[in-house]
Motif scaffolding. Structure first.
Motif, PDB file in Angstrom:
ATOM      1  N   GLU A 555      -5.372  -3.750   6.468  1.00 57.44           N
ATOM      2  CA  GLU A 555      -4.146  -4.266   5.886  1.00 57.44           C
ATOM      3  C   GLU A 555      -3.657  -3.367   4.764  1.00 57.44           C
ATOM      4  O   GLU A 555      -4.443  -2.655   4.111  1.00 57.44           O
ATOM      5  CB  GLU A 555      -4.384  -5.683   5.346  1.00 57.44           C
ATOM      6  N   LEU A 556      -2.336  -3.416   4.542  1.00 57.15           N
ATOM      7  CA  LEU A 556      -1.771  -2.654   3.433  1.00 57.15           C
ATOM      8  C   LEU A 556      -2.264  -3.234   2.111  1.00 57.15           C
ATOM      9  O   LEU A 556      -2.438  -4.454   1.977  1.00 57.15           O
ATOM     10  CB  LEU A 556      -0.237  -2.714   3.462  1.00 57.15           C
ATOM     11  N   PRO A 557      -2.491  -2.378   1.125  1.00 54.69           N
ATOM     12  CA  PRO A 557      -2.878  -2.894  -0.193  1.00 54.69           C
ATOM     13  C   PRO A 557      -1.773  -3.787  -0.757  1.00 54.69           C
ATOM     14  O   PRO A 557      -0.576  -3.576  -0.510  1.00 54.69           O
ATOM     15  CB  PRO A 557      -3.058  -1.628  -1.032  1.00 54.69           C
ATOM     16  N   ASP A 558      -2.188  -4.789  -1.516  1.00 53.18           N
ATOM     17  CA  ASP A 558      -1.237  -5.681  -2.168  1.00 53.18           C
ATOM     18  C   ASP A 558      -0.734  -4.991  -3.428  1.00 53.18           C
ATOM     19  O   ASP A 558      -1.302  -5.137  -4.518  1.00 53.18           O
ATOM     20  CB  ASP A 558      -1.917  -7.012  -2.499  1.00 53.18           C
ATOM     21  N   ALA A 570       8.224   2.203   2.403  1.00 48.42           N
ATOM     22  CA  ALA A 570       8.477   3.090   1.270  1.00 48.42           C
ATOM     23  C   ALA A 570       7.357   2.918   0.252  1.00 48.42           C
ATOM     24  O   ALA A 570       6.942   1.796  -0.051  1.00 48.42           O
ATOM     25  CB  ALA A 570       9.831   2.781   0.632  1.00 48.42           C
ATOM     26  N   ILE A 571       6.878   4.050  -0.252  1.00 50.66           N
ATOM     27  CA  ILE A 571       5.836   4.053  -1.279  1.00 50.66           C
ATOM     28  C   ILE A 571       6.366   4.843  -2.456  1.00 50.66           C
ATOM     29  O   ILE A 571       6.710   6.022  -2.311  1.00 50.66           O
ATOM     30  CB  ILE A 571       4.522   4.667  -0.764  1.00 50.66           C
ATOM     31  N   SER A 572       6.455   4.216  -3.596  1.00 51.40           N
ATOM     32  CA  SER A 572       6.930   4.893  -4.798  1.00 51.40           C
ATOM     33  C   SER A 572       5.746   5.231  -5.693  1.00 51.40           C
ATOM     34  O   SER A 572       4.695   4.608  -5.624  1.00 51.40           O
ATOM     35  CB  SER A 572       7.943   4.018  -5.547  1.00 51.40           C
ATOM     36  N   ASN A 577      -4.899   7.445  -4.081  1.00 50.65           N
ATOM     37  CA  ASN A 577      -5.431   6.344  -3.265  1.00 50.65           C
ATOM     38  C   ASN A 577      -4.505   5.982  -2.115  1.00 50.65           C
ATOM     39  O   ASN A 577      -4.910   5.278  -1.188  1.00 50.65           O
ATOM     40  CB  ASN A 577      -5.666   5.114  -4.148  1.00 50.65           C
ATOM     41  N   ASP A 578      -3.247   6.422  -2.171  1.00 54.25           N
ATOM     42  CA  ASP A 578      -2.302   6.121  -1.097  1.00 54.25           C
ATOM     43  C   ASP A 578      -2.491   7.018   0.121  1.00 54.25           C
ATOM     44  O   ASP A 578      -1.876   6.779   1.162  1.00 54.25           O
ATOM     45  CB  ASP A 578      -0.860   6.254  -1.602  1.00 54.25           C
ATOM     46  N   GLU A 598       0.015  10.436   9.130  1.00 56.92           N
ATOM     47  CA  GLU A 598      -0.885  10.609   7.997  1.00 56.92           C
ATOM     48  C   GLU A 598      -0.098  10.980   6.749  1.00 56.92           C
ATOM     49  O   GLU A 598       0.876  11.736   6.810  1.00 56.92           O
ATOM     50  CB  GLU A 598      -1.921  11.694   8.300  1.00 56.92           C
ATOM     51  N   LEU A 599      -0.518  10.434   5.642  1.00 60.70           N
ATOM     52  CA  LEU A 599       0.033  10.780   4.334  1.00 60.70           C
ATOM     53  C   LEU A 599      -1.025  11.567   3.571  1.00 60.70           C
ATOM     54  O   LEU A 599      -2.135  11.071   3.356  1.00 60.70           O
ATOM     55  CB  LEU A 599       0.432   9.526   3.554  1.00 60.70           C
ATOM     56  N   THR A 600      -0.662  12.761   3.208  1.00 53.13           N
ATOM     57  CA  THR A 600      -1.541  13.593   2.389  1.00 53.13           C
ATOM     58  C   THR A 600      -0.928  13.706   1.003  1.00 53.13           C
ATOM     59  O   THR A 600       0.215  14.152   0.869  1.00 53.13           O
ATOM     60  CB  THR A 600      -1.720  14.989   3.010  1.00 53.13           C
ATOM     61  N   VAL A 601      -1.669  13.301   0.019  1.00 56.17           N
ATOM     62  CA  VAL A 601      -1.196  13.361  -1.366  1.00 56.17           C
ATOM     63  C   VAL A 601      -1.785  14.603  -2.014  1.00 56.17           C
ATOM     64  O   VAL A 601      -3.013  14.773  -2.036  1.00 56.17           O
ATOM     65  CB  VAL A 601      -1.599  12.099  -2.146  1.00 56.17           C
ATOM     66  N   VAL A 602      -0.910  15.457  -2.483  1.00 56.05           N
ATOM     67  CA  VAL A 602      -1.356  16.711  -3.082  1.00 56.05           C
ATOM     68  C   VAL A 602      -1.007  16.709  -4.566  1.00 56.05           C
ATOM     69  O   VAL A 602      -0.139  15.973  -5.026  1.00 56.05           O
ATOM     70  CB  VAL A 602      -0.714  17.929  -2.380  1.00 56.05           C
TER      71      VAL A 602
END
Length: 1286
Positions: A555-558, A570-572, A577-578, A598-602
């Motif tokens: 599940e998506l984080p709350d 949308a993720i702001s 951790n995202d 996939e989301l890669t956070v750099v």
């Protein structure tokens, strides 16, 4: 796509289950018992809870239940702790008043009614156990570093076996590796021990899953000694022992084998199957390759497996022979219930396999079949019972038992003899919904005895559905392999047997599939920014969709930063951790579709840490570091910086770069530096923060490695030499006490070096040197440790002085009327006294050759850089006298000029006539008046007039030509057509040829009554004296879309006698004029106009200082063409005081006045004498007062002008008026080069071509030369006046 395949597989499995499900008898019909639920064969119970042994069954009538315990009848009523649930065989043991171990036994449930008896499996009930570790006193283990070690766990036997793990006193798992690992029995193995293995809290824990309890062993203390380095050794196996071993495993279970080796260095373990390949999808390696696990074992996994332990000293092998046995298992499933009508036949099959081969036995109603009553209608053949011609009342339950050494299978199957009409069990009017292109399965579950036959119809029931695309299965299910929209509709199934028939109606709806049209895309986002995943979906409109987003299959984080929209996520303010895989799932009641991205956070990398300096030498050091977290963006390179706290404290400088794959760098250093280093990491995002500085590293001082650069010698005076250089930096000094050894000597002279020492400076001045003499120069760096290498020699010169000689043999050669070539001989080198820079030619225009008054022109300068011997003088005025000289210049300045020489330019072609006016338009004639050219460039020998008619479409007619004498300024052209537009071209001629023409257009009139006085002569641009012209025909209405303006780049500038307006024009109209008006004038004031006659600039002289004007350009075509206006330009004229020249004190003016006075006196005397005689002498006035006096015929004998008469005695003297301001105007033909150029220095290329600037009009020139006879009091005009009186 993968999800769709899974759905197809699921539907296929469901379909197969439906086809193979045992026949279900409705519960309202008589039937033997069927056991529906029972406890597992090996039933482990929690001793803290009541014991529940399940046994559920169905039948008609409802069956009764009984139990056996350890093979004998168990009377539940006699045990107060045991009860049985109502309408069920499930037994409950209350352990609150009894111990659980008292009920550890083998139980079997029996279910019976009047049609038969069914029995359950043997249920072995055991309570789970979690015993404590036996108390033992463990001695501390003392071992030498490098040897192997085993820490035993030996947990107590539990049921089921416990889960083993090792932790310390802080409940932290002990780290394991290829060197240290846990075996399958729980012991902790060390391939070799290290000093850091010393600790006193090695604790083995056992977790018992049923009771959820954890037991711990006493801590084991280990002390590792380091008396002497351990010898390296090849591997040997700790377990298993010997070269080979064997292992047995049952089919379907998990096979686990382990090989743990010791050795130094730590050996690596690998596995192979000697007799084949390892099953890739079922094979797993655990405990750092030491354990081989194969799940769901099959007979094919039997064979030899070899493990190999290897280090650099050698290897060792162990072979494990695996035998696979099998408890009994069904081949084609358990026996199925059999429903037969009286007189029918059937078969019960109990087909199973195992290793070794199992034994099959039959029982009827719980009694071995051999002990059951004989029945001729049945026959037992091994694993099969054959029934023939069964009769009512022969129903029974048959038990099939298959067993071998490793287990057994027990299955109940009844034979029910019934006579029943068909019935359809599927609910009527049931609606089936299926997705397009998927299989459709429409049920028609039926029952009857005999078994009914199923027939399907669609809609109108025109024909049975038994061909493509329909398939009717044995259980009555109708299959459509690929459902389409046309398959939607009403379906009817009919069940028939010998006793009757039954029909049922159902409906099929084929829906459009759910599809993700735009899938989310892979994103790489920097931390702190925002990201949007799109997921656009198409689905059947009759289905209700539900969009679900998952992260990493969960599940998506709350989090309020995550906003889910109808088709996007949308993720702001993204954080690390995202990062993960995001999946959008669109669900409907029938299908779903999903897509992932996939989301890669750099982020920029963390700074490196743990900077360490090793391998320290005099001029180098090794720097190592540990990279920081790269935050999902690989490090591209490391930047190494240094600070020199001795010379530049607080300033960091780049030293070198290394690739991102390296964590060490060999740094070359300079002497006498106090180095501190830091490292920065660079990835695709940015540079990291700098690392913490390293410790300081000081290098010893040394002699300089290099000498100063940029050594040069230049003289600032004619008797000195300034030696300068670029000083060394602190980094280059290599030690304290830096100074410079400056050496010089005169070149080409055998002399010794002169040496001085200079500190804290970068130049030295040598005085008393000869002028411009070459010197050899050297500058050497020196510090307290010594001097640098021998410096290189540079060449410099002492100071320059002005040249002492002028160029000789200067000559000018005329190439044409506007270009001359000047030659000279170069000045000898000894006279230059410096670096030769070039030559300059000074030249000026003395006067025009057709005027005898001097021309005070400013000198023009052309510079020819380098050692030239000739140069071009462009832009000369034809028919003029020029003077020039040549000078040499060096770095100090110019030398003396050469003797001034003169040359005359030949005549050139004249310029266009100053003006061309059309007057006196008549029916068949037009009169043209003009003024001579402003630039005559020689003697005017005549004029050429050409004209031709122009029609309304701008087409030109035949061209006529007239030759006119030089002294004519007007002409009347006859024999023209009335009411016709003519275009006239007029140009002047000299001996060099014809000049450019001026053009004008005019129209003959239709009737003399149409001749009128026009207020403004547009054709001539004269705003003071209007001329009568023929009015133009009425204009045609203007076009709605006006053409673009043909004017651009309109600008203004101020010159001496007015305002210069310049522009660019590309229109076809020839009548172009300038209009101007005071900016803030009232409506009554009219625009002032000036004709420009094809030029692209004009000087407005009527603008008053201190006022602002609106200026525009107008192009006028024929009468049927519209006017073209430019954009208005606002010109603000500066208010300046007029400069007046007091010529009363000029010598030439005094002499001129004296001569005029003497002539007047002589004239008065002559007039007085003549009057006394009474005679009159007529003087004939010249017909054209505006003709240039130089064209008047002179008498050879007395030099007087033309004919004259005595009837004009009382006329005033022509040209005798003096301007009111007391000044006398210069003759307008008194030209100068300043009038046509800026007078600045020009430049020539090496080939003599001109690159200077010589353009522009004179700022002091009058508009027409024809006016000079009436305004200028020149000597020529005075002579004319005298002749008119003589």
């Amino acid at each position: 796509m993968m999800e769709r395949r899974r759905m197809d597989v699921a539907l296929l499995v469901l379909f197969l289950v439906q086809l193979t499900t045992a026949l279900e008898v409705p519960l309202d019909l008589p039937q033997p018992p069927t056991i529906t639920h029972q406890s597992p064969k090996d039933y482990i119970i929690d001793p803290r809870e009541n014991i529940i042994i399940h046994c559920e069954a169905k039948g008609k009538p409802h069956p009764s239940f009984s139990w056996t315990r350890n093979g004998t009848h168990f009377d539940i009523d006699e045990d107060p702790n045991v009860t049985m649930k109502p309408h069920s065989g499930t037994m409950v043991v209350d352990i609150s008043r009894a111990k659980a171990e008292h009920y550890e036994s083998v139980y079997q449930c029996t279910s019976r009614n009047k049609h038969g008896t069914a029995v359950s499996n043997n249920i072995v009930v055991q309570q789970s156990r979690s015993p404590l570790w036996s108390k033992e006193k463990l001695k501390a283990m003392v071992v030498q570093e490098g040897v192997s070690m085993v820490l035993p766990c030996r947990p107590p036997a539990g049921l089921p076996p416990p889960i083993i793990f090792w932790m310390d006193n802080n409940f932290q798992k002990l780290p394991q590796s290829s060197r240290v690992s846990q075996s399958l029995n729980g012991d902790l193995y060390f391939s070799n021990v290290l000093r850091e293995d010393s600790r006193n809290d090695y604790i083995c824990y056992a977790r018992f899953p049923y009771t959820q309890t954890i037991q711990q062993k006493q801590p084991i203390s280990v002390k590792v000694l380091n008396k002497e380095p351990a010898d390296e050794r090849k591997p040997t196996f700790l377990i298993p022992s010997g070269p080979s071993s064997s292992k047995m495993v049952l089919r379907g279970q998990v096979l686990e084998m382990e090989c743990i080796a010791e050795g130094l260095p730590t050996p690596e373990v690998s596995w192979i199957k000697v007799s084949g390949d390892l099953p890739a999808k079922r094979t797993f390696f655990l405990h750092y390759q030491k354990t081989l696990r194969i799940v769901n074992v099959s007979e094919s996994d039997a064979g030899d497996y070899r493990c190999t332990a290897r280090n650099r000293l050698g290897s060792v092998h162990h072979t494990i022979k695996v035998n696979v046995k099998a408890a009994p298992y069904w081949i084609s499933g358990a026996p199925r219930n059999l429903v037969l009508a009286p007189g029918e036949s059937g078969v019960l099959t109990c087909r199973a396999s195992g290793t070794p081969k199992p034994l099959v036995t039959w029982a009827m109603n719980g009694i071995p079949i051999e002990n059951s009553p004989k029945d001729l209608s049945r026959k037992v053949e091994d694993d099969t019972i054959i029934f023939t011609d069964v009769q009512t009342g022969s129903s029974a339950v048959f038990q099939c038992n298959v067993s071998n050494d490793y287990g057994y299978l027990l299955s109940n199957a009844f034979v029910n003899v019934l006579s029943e009409t068909p019935r359809v069990l599927t609910p009527s009017n049931k609606v089936y919904q299926v997705i397009k292109n998927h299989p459709a399965l429409i049920d028609c579950a039926s029952f009857g005895s005999p078994i009914p036959k199923i027939t399907w119809f669609k809609d109108s029931r025109a024909s049975t559905l038994d061909g493509d695309p329909y398939i009717v299965h044995d259980n009555g299910t109708l299959e459509i392999h690929v459902a389409q929209a046309r398959n939607s509709g009403k379906y009817t199934c009919v069940a028939r047997n010998t006793l009757g028939n039954y029909e049922n109606h159902v409906y099929l709806e084929v829906k459009e599939p759910t599809r993700i049209l735009k899938q989310p895309e892979y994103k790489v986002v920097q931390r702190g920014r925002s990201v949007v995943f799109e997921c656009k979906v198409k689905h059947d409109p009759s289905l209700i969709p539900t969009m679900t987003w998952l992260k990493d299959d969960g599940e998506l984080p709350d989090d309020e930063r995550l906003i889910v929209d109808s088709d996007s996520l949308a993720i702001s303010d993204v954080t690390e951790n995202d990062a993960g895989v995001y999946t959008c799932i669109m669900n409907t009641t029938l299908d779903h579709d999903s897509a992932s991205a996939e989301l890669t956070v750099v982020e920029r990398p963390d700074p490196p840490t743990d900077l360490e300096l090793t391998d320290q030498k005099k001029r180098s050091v090794q720097l190592t570091w540990t990279p920081g977290d790269e935050h999902n963006s690989p490090i591209q390179k490391f930047l190494i910086q240094f600070e020199d706290s001795l010379h530049h404290r607080g300033h960091w400088h780049n030293l070198t770069e290394v690739p991102g794959s390296k964590t060490t760098a060999h740094l070359k250093l300079s002497p006498y530096m106090h180095y501190t280093f830091r490292v920065l990491a660079l990835n695709a995002v940015n540079l990291s923060r700098p690392s913490f500085p390293s410790r300081m590293f000081k290098t010893e001082p040394a002699a300089p490695d290099e000498n100063p650069t940029g050594v040069q010698g230049l003289g600032t005076e004619h008797d000195n030499l300034v030696i300068s250089w670029k000083p060394l930096t602190g980094l280059q000094s290599n030690g304290p006490g830096l100074h410079y050894r400056v050496m010089w000597r005169q070149k080409l002279v055998d002399s010794d070096w002169t040496t001085v020492t200079v500190a804290n400076n970068s130049k030295f001045v040598v005085s008393g040197t000869p002028t411009f003499v070459p010197y050899e120069l050297r500058v050497q760096a020196v510090n307290e440790q010594g001097a640098a290498a021998e410096p290189q020699t540079a060449i410099g010169f002492s100071g320059e002085d002005l040249p002492v000689a002028a160029p000789e043999n200067v000559q000018a050669m005329l190439l044409n009327s506007t270009l001359a070539k000047v030659h000279w001989e170069p000045v000898p080198a000894r006279s230059i006294r410096g670096h030769l820079k070039g030559y300059r030619v000074y030249y000026w225009r003395d006067r025009s050759l057709h005027k005898h008054n001097p021309h005070h022109a400013e000198k023009q300068i052309l510079t020819f850089s380098g050692n030239h011997t000739h140069g071009m003088l462009p832009g000369l005025h034809p028919f003029s006298l020029y003077s020039f000289n040549v000078r040499l210049y060096n770095g100090k300045g110019e030398g003396p000029p050469s003797p001034t020489q003169q040359f005359e330019t030949p005549e050139g072609v004249p310029g266009p006539p100053t003006s061309l006016l059309v007057t006196n338009p008549n029916l068949d004639s037009l009169t043209l008046e003009w003024s001579p050219p402003h630039d005559r460039n020689g003697h005017i020998t005549g004029y050429t007039l050409k004209y031709q008619p122009v029609n309304d479409s701008n087409e030109l007619g035949p061209l006529e030509e007239l030759a006119l004498p030089a002294n004519e300024t007007s002409v009347t052209v006859f024999s023209l057509k009335y009411s016709t537009r003519y275009k006239f071209y007029l140009n002047a001629i000299t001996v060099s040829g014809a000049g450019p023409a001026i053009s004008q257009e005019a129209v003959t009139i239709m009737d003399e009554a149409l001749i009128s006085q026009h207020e403004v002569d547009v054709a001539t641009g004269n705003t003071q004296t209007p001329h009568p012209i023929a009015p133009s025909p009425p204009r045609r209405p203007p076009h709605k879309a006006q053409p673009a303006s043909p004017f651009k780049n309109i600008s203004s500038s101020f010159v001496e006698d007015g305002t210069l307006i310049s522009w660019e024009y590309w229109g076809p109209e020839k009548n172009v004029y300038v209009e101007y008006i005071v900016k803030n004038s009232e409506g009554e004031e009219e625009w002032q106009k000036e004709l420009v006659n094809g030029s692209q600039n004009v000087t407005l002289k009527g603008l008053k200082g201190g006022l602002s004007y609106r200026v525009r350009l107008v192009a006028q075509g024929h009468h049927d063409q519209p006017l073209h206006h430019s954009e208005e330009l606002v010109v603000s004229v500066p208010a300046v005081a007029s400069r007046q020249v007091d010529i009363a004190t000029q010598g030439w003016f005094i002499g001129l006045m004296c001569a005029i006075a003497l002539l007047i006196l002589i004239l008065l005397i002559i007039c007085f004498i003549q009057r006394n005689k009474g005679g009159k002498y007529p003087v004939k006035e010249k017909e054209d007062a505006h003709t240039d006096p130089e064209f008047q015929p002179m008498k050879d004998d007395d030099c007087t002008f033309g004919e004259y008469s005595d009837n004009e005695d009382h006329k005033p003297l022509k040209g005798s008026r003096t301007p009111s301001n007391g000044t006398v105007k210069r003759d307008d033909s008194d030209d100068s080069l300043v009038d046509y150029g800026d007078g600045g220095d020009g430049q020539f290329n090496e080939d003599g071509s001109f690159i200077g600037q010589y353009s522009g009009k004179s700022a002091s020139r009058e508009t027409a030369e024809g006016h000079e006879s009436s305004e200028a009091p020149s000597p020529i005009n005075a002579m004319n006046s005298l002749n008119s009186f003589v």
